[in-house]
Design an enzyme around this catalytic site. Structure first.
Site, short mmCIF file in Angstrom:
data_model
loop_
_atom_site.label_atom_id
_atom_site.label_comp_id
_atom_site.label_asym_id
_atom_site.label_seq_id
_atom_site.Cartn_x
_atom_site.Cartn_y
_atom_site.Cartn_z
N ILE A 158 0.88 -1.02 0.19
CA ILE A 158 0.03 0.12 0.23
C ILE A 158 1.24 1.62 0.26
O ILE A 158 0.44 2.32 -0.91
CB ILE A 158 -0.97 -0.36 0.44
CG1 ILE A 158 -2.07 -1.73 1.08
CG2 ILE A 158 -2.15 1.52 1.10
CD1 ILE A 158 -2.87 -1.40 2.02
N ASP A 177 10.65 2.18 5.32
CA ASP A 177 10.34 1.19 6.14
C ASP A 177 11.42 0.08 7.20
O ASP A 177 12.17 0.05 7.03
CB ASP A 177 10.29 -0.07 5.07
CG ASP A 177 9.52 -1.16 4.73
OD1 ASP A 177 8.19 -1.68 4.79
OD2 ASP A 177 9.75 -3.00 5.22
N THR A 244 -4.44 4.32 8.24
CA THR A 244 -5.31 3.50 7.37
C THR A 244 -4.97 2.33 7.45
O THR A 244 -5.74 1.43 7.27
CB THR A 244 -5.65 3.74 5.57
OG1 THR A 244 -4.03 4.25 5.04
CG2 THR A 244 -6.20 5.39 5.27
N ARG A 246 -3.51 -0.23 10.97
CA ARG A 246 -4.77 -0.36 12.21
C ARG A 246 -5.38 0.35 12.78
O ARG A 246 -3.66 1.22 13.60
CB ARG A 246 -4.12 -1.60 12.32
CG ARG A 246 -3.93 -2.92 11.64
CD ARG A 246 -5.29 -3.71 11.85
NE ARG A 246 -5.34 -4.83 10.25
CZ ARG A 246 -6.49 -4.79 9.62
NH1 ARG A 246 -6.64 -3.92 8.88
NH2 ARG A 246 -6.15 -5.42 8.69
N ASP A 270 -8.95 5.97 9.69
CA ASP A 270 -9.88 4.95 8.56
C ASP A 270 -10.28 3.92 9.86
O ASP A 270 -10.97 3.24 9.67
CB ASP A 270 -9.85 4.31 7.08
CG ASP A 270 -10.40 3.38 6.54
OD1 ASP A 270 -11.83 3.79 6.87
OD2 ASP A 270 -10.14 2.28 6.00
N GLU A 275 -12.42 -1.27 17.52
CA GLU A 275 -13.55 -1.11 16.79
C GLU A 275 -14.45 -1.87 17.15
O GLU A 275 -13.69 -3.05 17.44
CB GLU A 275 -12.73 -1.32 15.49
CG GLU A 275 -12.49 0.10 15.04
CD GLU A 275 -11.59 -0.68 13.04
OE1 GLU A 275 -12.30 -1.19 12.87
OE2 GLU A 275 -10.33 0.08 13.14
N HIS A 293 -13.65 2.76 9.03
CA HIS A 293 -12.97 1.21 8.49
C HIS A 293 -13.25 0.68 6.92
O HIS A 293 -13.44 -0.47 6.78
CB HIS A 293 -12.40 -0.12 9.40
CG HIS A 293 -11.69 -0.90 9.06
ND1 HIS A 293 -11.33 -1.39 10.19
CD2 HIS A 293 -11.18 -0.87 8.14
CE1 HIS A 293 -9.77 -2.36 9.85
NE2 HIS A 293 -9.78 -2.87 8.14
N ILE A 294 -12.94 2.11 5.69
CA ILE A 294 -13.59 1.18 4.56
C ILE A 294 -12.57 1.00 3.56
O ILE A 294 -13.07 1.12 2.21
CB ILE A 294 -14.93 2.14 3.88
CG1 ILE A 294 -14.31 3.88 3.90
CG2 ILE A 294 -15.94 2.35 4.31
CD1 ILE A 294 -15.45 4.67 3.22
N GLY A 295 -10.84 1.20 4.06
CA GLY A 295 -10.30 1.47 3.59
C GLY A 295 -9.95 0.23 2.22
O GLY A 295 -9.32 0.62 0.43
P1 NAD Z 1 2.25 -4.86 3.62
O1 NAD Z 1 3.00 -6.08 3.90
O2 NAD Z 1 2.90 -4.98 1.93
O3 NAD Z 1 4.24 -3.36 3.91
C1 NAD Z 1 3.93 -3.48 5.86
C2 NAD Z 1 5.45 -2.54 5.46
O4 NAD Z 1 5.93 -2.09 6.69
C3 NAD Z 1 6.41 -3.97 5.00
O5 NAD Z 1 6.57 -3.27 3.94
C4 NAD Z 1 7.05 -3.96 6.62
O6 NAD Z 1 8.50 -4.71 6.25
C5 NAD Z 1 6.43 -2.63 6.60
N1 NAD Z 1 6.65 -3.06 8.36
C6 NAD Z 1 6.58 -3.28 9.28
N2 NAD Z 1 6.88 -3.01 10.60
C7 NAD Z 1 7.22 -1.83 10.38
C8 NAD Z 1 7.69 -1.08 11.68
N3 NAD Z 1 8.21 -1.26 12.54
N4 NAD Z 1 8.26 0.19 11.20
C9 NAD Z 1 8.95 0.69 9.79
N5 NAD Z 1 7.74 0.02 8.55
C10 NAD Z 1 7.54 -1.64 9.05
O7 NAD Z 1 1.50 -4.39 3.86
P2 NAD Z 1 -0.03 -3.76 3.49
O8 NAD Z 1 -0.82 -4.72 2.24
O9 NAD Z 1 0.40 -2.32 2.79
O10 NAD Z 1 -0.35 -3.27 4.52
C11 NAD Z 1 -0.48 -2.62 4.93
C12 NAD Z 1 -1.17 -1.79 6.43
O11 NAD Z 1 -2.80 -1.47 5.76
C13 NAD Z 1 -1.47 -2.74 6.91
O12 NAD Z 1 -1.84 -3.00 8.30
C14 NAD Z 1 -3.16 -3.60 6.30
O13 NAD Z 1 -3.74 -4.85 7.61
C15 NAD Z 1 -3.81 -2.38 6.63
N6 NAD Z 1 -4.79 -2.21 5.22
C16 NAD Z 1 -5.65 -1.63 5.79
C17 NAD Z 1 -7.46 -1.43 5.06
C18 NAD Z 1 -8.46 -1.21 5.52
O14 NAD Z 1 -9.27 -1.32 4.70
N7 NAD Z 1 -8.08 0.04 5.97
C19 NAD Z 1 -6.50 -2.39 3.81
C20 NAD Z 1 -5.88 -3.42 3.78
C21 NAD Z 1 -4.81 -3.08 4.20
#
Ligand code: NAD
Length: 321
Positions: A158, A177, A244, A246, A270, A275, A293-295
């Site tokens: 994301i 990251d 957006t 958690r 979001d 929740e 929470h509609i991401g």
């Molecule tokens: P991803 O695993 O592709 O990317 C997460 C990144 O965070 C990774 O590159 C990881 O190396 C990095 N990371 C982990 N711990 C870290 C830290 N302490 N400091 C810095 N970087 C760190 O995940 P994604 O698919 O990009 O999703 C990201 C977030 O979005 C997740 O928490 C997911 O649950 C959330 N999400 C929310 C919704 C929503 O409805 N709002 C929908 C989908 C995903």
């Protein structure tokens, strides 16, 4: 015949692919307390869920016919994944299907923040017809996103989608990251052209202190917030922050304090602690753009999720009989 229970629903695209391949799909939602009995009675082989249905050890033990547990979306908090795998069950999800939807929501919040849409949409219905000039004055000090710096914390799927859109808007991008040191950001244009940018990630302090806006895209690990009072203290005065990812990744009390003291100008949320009963103080705060929470909740993401799950299920049974 392989029978699939999509207990929290699945898109038509997913149903069509599965049915065309001779699978039976039920989208009737069975309440949690009746799930084990129903799965065994109907002899389901696949259980698909989103976030609502819980798939715990007890269910896994009680339903030996289940060969696949599928989660439409990313987080697997509602499934005992390791236990399921230890019992020979395949656990699948669709990690990339919603990245673009979440990234677009980030910009919905960003645009809302910099032009005060979140507040004017609350005030116009109340006094728009009588105090138009006052409202116009209140919201007259908006800023442009173009030329500003967006700090992306968590540069995975994301985070990188967000970077593409920011670059497209003429923003500068800084990223942090824990594990990714650099990423190649490829932007595809409608005419088939594309352009690539290499983004090197930086330490979190640099990103926090040099950005006009911070957006969070990392998982929640443990109880401690990644962004608390100390991290907010490093941010520019008048900056904005968006979560957006958690609930719990931002310390909500520290956030409200920073907004009240005008250390931060605005926030976009979001996701929330506690929740589905987020803090009413957050929900009523006049400097926060809010969504429930509609991401991932777009039609396109749901279609991609359904199609991806269906393809993975078919592949599994083709390979494993
Ligand atoms: P991803 O695993 O592709 O990317 C997460 C990144 O965070 C990774 O590159 C990881 O190396 C990095 N990371 C982990 N711990 C870290 C830290 N302490 N400091 C810095 N970087 C760190 O995940 P994604 O698919 O990009 O999703 C990201 C977030 O979005 C997740 O928490 C997911 O649950 C959330 N999400 C929310 C919704 C929503 O409805 N709002 C929908 C989908 C995903």
């Amino acid at each position: 015949m392989i029978k699939i229970l999509a207990n929290d629903g699945i898109s038509n695209s997913g149903i069509n692919i599965l049915e065309k391949n001779g699978y039976f799909v039920s989208c009737n939602h069975i309440k949690q307390s009746a799930l084990i009995e129903n799965i065994n009675k109907e002899k389901y082989n696949v259980l698909l869920v989103r976030s609502a249905t819980k798939v715990r050890k007890e269910l896994i033990d009680a339903c030996p016919k289940i060969k696949i547990i599928g989660r439409g979306g990313v987080g697997m908090d509602n499934i005992d994944v390791d236990y399921a795998i230890s019992k020979g069950i395949k656990v699948i999800n669709t990690p990339s299907a919603s990245s673009n939807s979440v990234a677009e929501l980030v910009f919905a919040h960003l645009f809302s923040m910099v032009r005060y849409l979140y507040d004017s949409n609350r005030q116009m219905p109340l006094t728009g017809d009588s105090e138009f000039k006052d409202l116009k004055k209140n919201y007259a000090k908006g800023i442009e996103l173009s030329g500003k710096t967006l700090g992306i914390i968590g540069f995975g799927r994301i985070g990188q989608e967000v970077a593409k859109k920011a670059i497209g808007l003429g923003m500068k991008v800084l990223a942090h990251d824990k594990f990714i040191k650099e990423a190649n950001i490829k932007i595809d244009f409608f005419n088939g052209d594309n352009i690539s940018f290499k983004v090197n990630t930086q330490d979190i302090k640099t990103v926090l202190s040099k950005s006009n806006f911070i957006t969070l895209h990392l998982p929640k690990i443990g109880e401690k917030a990644i962004i608390g009072a100390e991290e907010i203290g490093l941010m520019k005065t008048g900056a904005g922050i968006i979560n957006t990812s958690r609930g719990g990744i931002i310390d909500e009390t520290a956030l409200m304090f920073a907004l009240d003291k005008q250390k931060l100008a605005y926030a976009g949320l979001d996701v929330y602690d506690n929740e589905p009963n987020p803090s009413i103080h957050l929900c009523m705060h006049n400097a926060i753009s809010l969504t429930p929470h509609i991401g991932a909740a777009t039609l396109e993401a749901q279609e991609r999720i359904g199609a991806e799950l269906a393809t993975q299920i078919i592949k599994h049974f083709n390979n494993n009989g």
